[in-house]
Design a protein around this motif. Sequence first.
Motif, PDB file in Angstrom:
ATOM      1  N   VAL A  63       0.843  -1.201   0.000  1.00 54.56           N
ATOM      2  CA  VAL A  63       0.000   0.000   0.000  1.00 54.56           C
ATOM      3  C   VAL A  63       0.875   1.246   0.000  1.00 54.56           C
ATOM      4  O   VAL A  63       0.662   2.183  -0.787  1.00 54.56           O
ATOM      5  CB  VAL A  63      -0.962   0.004   1.206  1.00 54.56           C
ATOM      6  CG1 VAL A  63      -1.652   1.371   1.338  1.00 54.56           C
ATOM      7  CG2 VAL A  63      -2.004  -1.095   1.068  1.00 54.56           C
ATOM      8  N   ASP A  64       1.887   1.273   0.860  1.00 51.12           N
ATOM      9  CA  ASP A  64       2.786   2.433   0.928  1.00 51.12           C
ATOM     10  C   ASP A  64       3.491   2.670  -0.403  1.00 51.12           C
ATOM     11  O   ASP A  64       3.657   3.822  -0.835  1.00 51.12           O
ATOM     12  CB  ASP A  64       3.824   2.227   2.037  1.00 51.12           C
ATOM     13  CG  ASP A  64       3.247   2.417   3.433  1.00 51.12           C
ATOM     14  OD1 ASP A  64       2.159   3.018   3.545  1.00 51.12           O
ATOM     15  OD2 ASP A  64       3.873   1.955   4.399  1.00 51.12           O
ATOM     16  N   ARG A  65       3.908   1.591  -1.049  1.00 53.87           N
ATOM     17  CA  ARG A  65       4.606   1.734  -2.325  1.00 53.87           C
ATOM     18  C   ARG A  65       3.695   2.368  -3.374  1.00 53.87           C
ATOM     19  O   ARG A  65       4.100   3.284  -4.109  1.00 53.87           O
ATOM     20  CB  ARG A  65       5.083   0.368  -2.819  1.00 53.87           C
ATOM     21  CG  ARG A  65       5.955   0.425  -4.059  1.00 53.87           C
ATOM     22  CD  ARG A  65       6.249  -0.960  -4.612  1.00 53.87           C
ATOM     23  NE  ARG A  65       5.073  -1.586  -5.201  1.00 53.87           N
ATOM     24  CZ  ARG A  65       4.593  -1.270  -6.410  1.00 53.87           C
ATOM     25  NH1 ARG A  65       5.187  -0.333  -7.150  1.00 53.87           N
ATOM     26  NH2 ARG A  65       3.528  -1.885  -6.885  1.00 53.87           N
ATOM     27  N   ARG A  66       2.461   1.931  -3.417  1.00 52.58           N
ATOM     28  CA  ARG A  66       1.524   2.463  -4.406  1.00 52.58           C
ATOM     29  C   ARG A  66       1.106   3.893  -4.089  1.00 52.58           C
ATOM     30  O   ARG A  66       0.914   4.705  -4.993  1.00 52.58           O
ATOM     31  CB  ARG A  66       0.304   1.553  -4.515  1.00 52.58           C
ATOM     32  CG  ARG A  66       0.643   0.160  -5.038  1.00 52.58           C
ATOM     33  CD  ARG A  66      -0.608  -0.643  -5.313  1.00 52.58           C
ATOM     34  NE  ARG A  66      -0.273  -2.000  -5.744  1.00 52.58           N
ATOM     35  CZ  ARG A  66      -1.059  -2.765  -6.473  1.00 52.58           C
ATOM     36  NH1 ARG A  66      -2.247  -2.305  -6.880  1.00 52.58           N
ATOM     37  NH2 ARG A  66      -0.687  -3.988  -6.811  1.00 52.58           N
ATOM     38  N   VAL A  67       0.955   4.176  -2.806  1.00 49.94           N
ATOM     39  CA  VAL A  67       0.602   5.545  -2.403  1.00 49.94           C
ATOM     40  C   VAL A  67       1.710   6.512  -2.802  1.00 49.94           C
ATOM     41  O   VAL A  67       1.449   7.639  -3.262  1.00 49.94           O
ATOM     42  CB  VAL A  67       0.329   5.607  -0.886  1.00 49.94           C
ATOM     43  CG1 VAL A  67       0.259   7.053  -0.400  1.00 49.94           C
ATOM     44  CG2 VAL A  67      -0.962   4.865  -0.550  1.00 49.94           C
ATOM     45  N   ALA A  68       2.955   6.083  -2.657  1.00 54.08           N
ATOM     46  CA  ALA A  68       4.097   6.949  -3.005  1.00 54.08           C
ATOM     47  C   ALA A  68       4.137   7.270  -4.495  1.00 54.08           C
ATOM     48  O   ALA A  68       4.739   8.276  -4.899  1.00 54.08           O
ATOM     49  CB  ALA A  68       5.401   6.278  -2.584  1.00 54.08           C
ATOM     50  N   GLU A  69       3.491   6.447  -5.318  1.00 49.61           N
ATOM     51  CA  GLU A  69       3.504   6.672  -6.760  1.00 49.61           C
ATOM     52  C   GLU A  69       2.375   7.588  -7.236  1.00 49.61           C
ATOM     53  O   GLU A  69       2.331   7.962  -8.405  1.00 49.61           O
ATOM     54  CB  GLU A  69       3.400   5.326  -7.490  1.00 49.61           C
ATOM     55  CG  GLU A  69       4.628   4.439  -7.297  1.00 49.61           C
ATOM     56  CD  GLU A  69       4.474   3.090  -7.974  1.00 49.61           C
ATOM     57  OE1 GLU A  69       3.342   2.765  -8.408  1.00 49.61           O
ATOM     58  OE2 GLU A  69       5.480   2.351  -8.069  1.00 49.61           O
ATOM     59  N   LEU A  70       1.456   7.952  -6.336  1.00 55.33           N
ATOM     60  CA  LEU A  70       0.348   8.824  -6.720  1.00 55.33           C
ATOM     61  C   LEU A  70       0.829  10.249  -6.973  1.00 55.33           C
ATOM     62  O   LEU A  70       1.806  10.704  -6.373  1.00 55.33           O
ATOM     63  CB  LEU A  70      -0.724   8.836  -5.623  1.00 55.33           C
ATOM     64  CG  LEU A  70      -1.470   7.526  -5.356  1.00 55.33           C
ATOM     65  CD1 LEU A  70      -2.368   7.678  -4.133  1.00 55.33           C
ATOM     66  CD2 LEU A  70      -2.286   7.103  -6.567  1.00 55.33           C
ATOM     67  N   GLU A  71       0.125  10.959  -7.845  1.00 53.35           N
ATOM     68  CA  GLU A  71       0.483  12.356  -8.116  1.00 53.35           C
ATOM     69  C   GLU A  71       0.234  13.232  -6.890  1.00 53.35           C
ATOM     70  O   GLU A  71       1.017  14.119  -6.585  1.00 53.35           O
ATOM     71  CB  GLU A  71      -0.323  12.875  -9.312  1.00 53.35           C
ATOM     72  CG  GLU A  71       0.076  12.245 -10.639  1.00 53.35           C
ATOM     73  CD  GLU A  71      -0.665  12.866 -11.813  1.00 53.35           C
ATOM     74  OE1 GLU A  71      -1.367  13.880 -11.602  1.00 53.35           O
ATOM     75  OE2 GLU A  71      -0.544  12.334 -12.936  1.00 53.35           O
ATOM     76  N   THR A  72      -0.875  12.981  -6.208  1.00 56.38           N
ATOM     77  CA  THR A  72      -1.147  13.717  -4.967  1.00 56.38           C
ATOM     78  C   THR A  72      -0.277  13.137  -3.859  1.00 56.38           C
ATOM     79  O   THR A  72      -0.276  11.929  -3.647  1.00 56.38           O
ATOM     80  CB  THR A  72      -2.626  13.588  -4.578  1.00 56.38           C
ATOM     81  OG1 THR A  72      -3.434  14.013  -5.672  1.00 56.38           O
ATOM     82  CG2 THR A  72      -2.940  14.441  -3.356  1.00 56.38           C
ATOM     83  N   PRO A  73       0.482  13.970  -3.154  1.00 59.36           N
ATOM     84  CA  PRO A  73       1.424  13.438  -2.151  1.00 59.36           C
ATOM     85  C   PRO A  73       0.745  13.061  -0.830  1.00 59.36           C
ATOM     86  O   PRO A  73       0.603  13.882   0.077  1.00 59.36           O
ATOM     87  CB  PRO A  73       2.404  14.601  -1.950  1.00 59.36           C
ATOM     88  CG  PRO A  73       1.598  15.823  -2.240  1.00 59.36           C
ATOM     89  CD  PRO A  73       0.605  15.433  -3.297  1.00 59.36           C
ATOM     90  N   TYR A  74       0.329  11.816  -0.749  1.00 55.95           N
ATOM     91  CA  TYR A  74      -0.229  11.285   0.491  1.00 55.95           C
ATOM     92  C   TYR A  74       0.842  10.492   1.236  1.00 55.95           C
ATOM     93  O   TYR A  74       1.775   9.952   0.631  1.00 55.95           O
ATOM     94  CB  TYR A  74      -1.405  10.345   0.219  1.00 55.95           C
ATOM     95  CG  TYR A  74      -2.608  10.990  -0.397  1.00 55.95           C
ATOM     96  CD1 TYR A  74      -3.422  11.849   0.337  1.00 55.95           C
ATOM     97  CD2 TYR A  74      -2.960  10.710  -1.716  1.00 55.95           C
ATOM     98  CE1 TYR A  74      -4.545  12.436  -0.226  1.00 55.95           C
ATOM     99  CE2 TYR A  74      -4.085  11.293  -2.286  1.00 55.95           C
ATOM    100  CZ  TYR A  74      -4.869  12.150  -1.547  1.00 55.95           C
ATOM    101  OH  TYR A  74      -5.972  12.717  -2.113  1.00 55.95           O
ATOM    102  N   GLN A  75       0.652  10.390   2.539  1.00 54.93           N
ATOM    103  CA  GLN A  75       1.490   9.528   3.372  1.00 54.93           C
ATOM    104  C   GLN A  75       0.596   8.900   4.434  1.00 54.93           C
ATOM    105  O   GLN A  75      -0.178   9.607   5.091  1.00 54.93           O
ATOM    106  CB  GLN A  75       2.611  10.322   4.038  1.00 54.93           C
ATOM    107  CG  GLN A  75       3.482   9.487   4.980  1.00 54.93           C
ATOM    108  CD  GLN A  75       4.602  10.325   5.588  1.00 54.93           C
ATOM    109  OE1 GLN A  75       5.175  11.182   4.937  1.00 54.93           O
ATOM    110  NE2 GLN A  75       4.888  10.073   6.851  1.00 54.93           N
TER     111      GLN A  75
END
Length: 368
Positions: A63-75
């Motif tokens: 999940v973290d890996r995919r979130v890091a690839e999003l254009e919107t910077p989520y953490q």
Amino acid sequence: MNKMMSVKVSGAIALALVMPVLISGCSESSAQDVQTINLRVGASHPTTLPWVGSIPNNFIPEVDRRVAELETPYQINWQEAYGGQLYRANASLTSVSQGIVDMGWVFSTMEASRQPLTQVSVYAPAVTDDPAVMMEVFNELNRSVPALKAEWESNNLVFLGASASDPFQLFTVTPVEEVGDLDGKRISAAGVLSSWLRGTGAIGVQGALPDFYTQVQTGITNGALVLPSGGFSIKINEVAPHLTKVNLGSMYFGGLAANKDSFERLPEEIQEILLDVGALYSQSIAEDVMAIYEQGMMNMESDPKVTVNAWSVDQRMAWVHNMPNLAKEWVEDNEARGLPAGEVLRAYMNAMRERGIEPLRDWDKEIN
């Protein structure tokens, strides 16, 4: 960007009950603020079990890996509590549904009153020995069969990914060469699994996995019907050194789920990631479960104190066909309550056949 307020309440569990998923901005000096999402995840069982260990070892990192690839910077800020730190096995569903955690492993086998149709594989044993196929089927059915989907949604849950077991086997004090050898024997079994002994002449004795060693050691029972991965962990072979590979099948017993309120507060792209990674969660469980199973079987084969006997298909069919039609009884009981159990059973069996699985018994063809 909207900020959700949290209320300070003393005590970890009280805080968990009231604190929503929090999305907040960070570092105003940055070109684009990182939005931090706090998610609490938990389980009633320890991470030594594959279906729990896969959460921190596979699900969260992916999940973290995919979130890091999003254009919107989520953490995502994960707050993890496993091994019963927040709740026990009999509260795994309610703890997620009430928001004590935002997501967690739900032990559906303990929730027959809230998820009666989810128990279908328990009442139709010996369909497949492959947990990967079992989980693939229920990942599909929980999204495509309205009645199964409703058992999650009505409990304020969003289903993410299934969990299933290695195939059930028999550990006994004396050899079991055929089903007739079970006649008069007392066998430890957990919950409804004792019904699998009906028709064999054996007597099911209720207990949980940690009880089985003492039950056999003290002579209360003559053996145990158990998941080898669990049996290996309690060293049941020390007191029941005859391992009979009866292969009564893998069992679907729940899965990873999110609190529906928490899930719906998340950005749509985060929701999609959680749903997608849920299927990968199941795949990783299958790999870990079978690795433990196969290594354990190798250890049993090489142990001079243990005798391993693999039954033939005919011997296994003799056991399964001596059972009353457990599935038919289950369908009739649930349909009397207005639940579409026959539809669920047929969907389950057909999904298996579509994957080339040949059940030892066609449970669905014996119902109206």
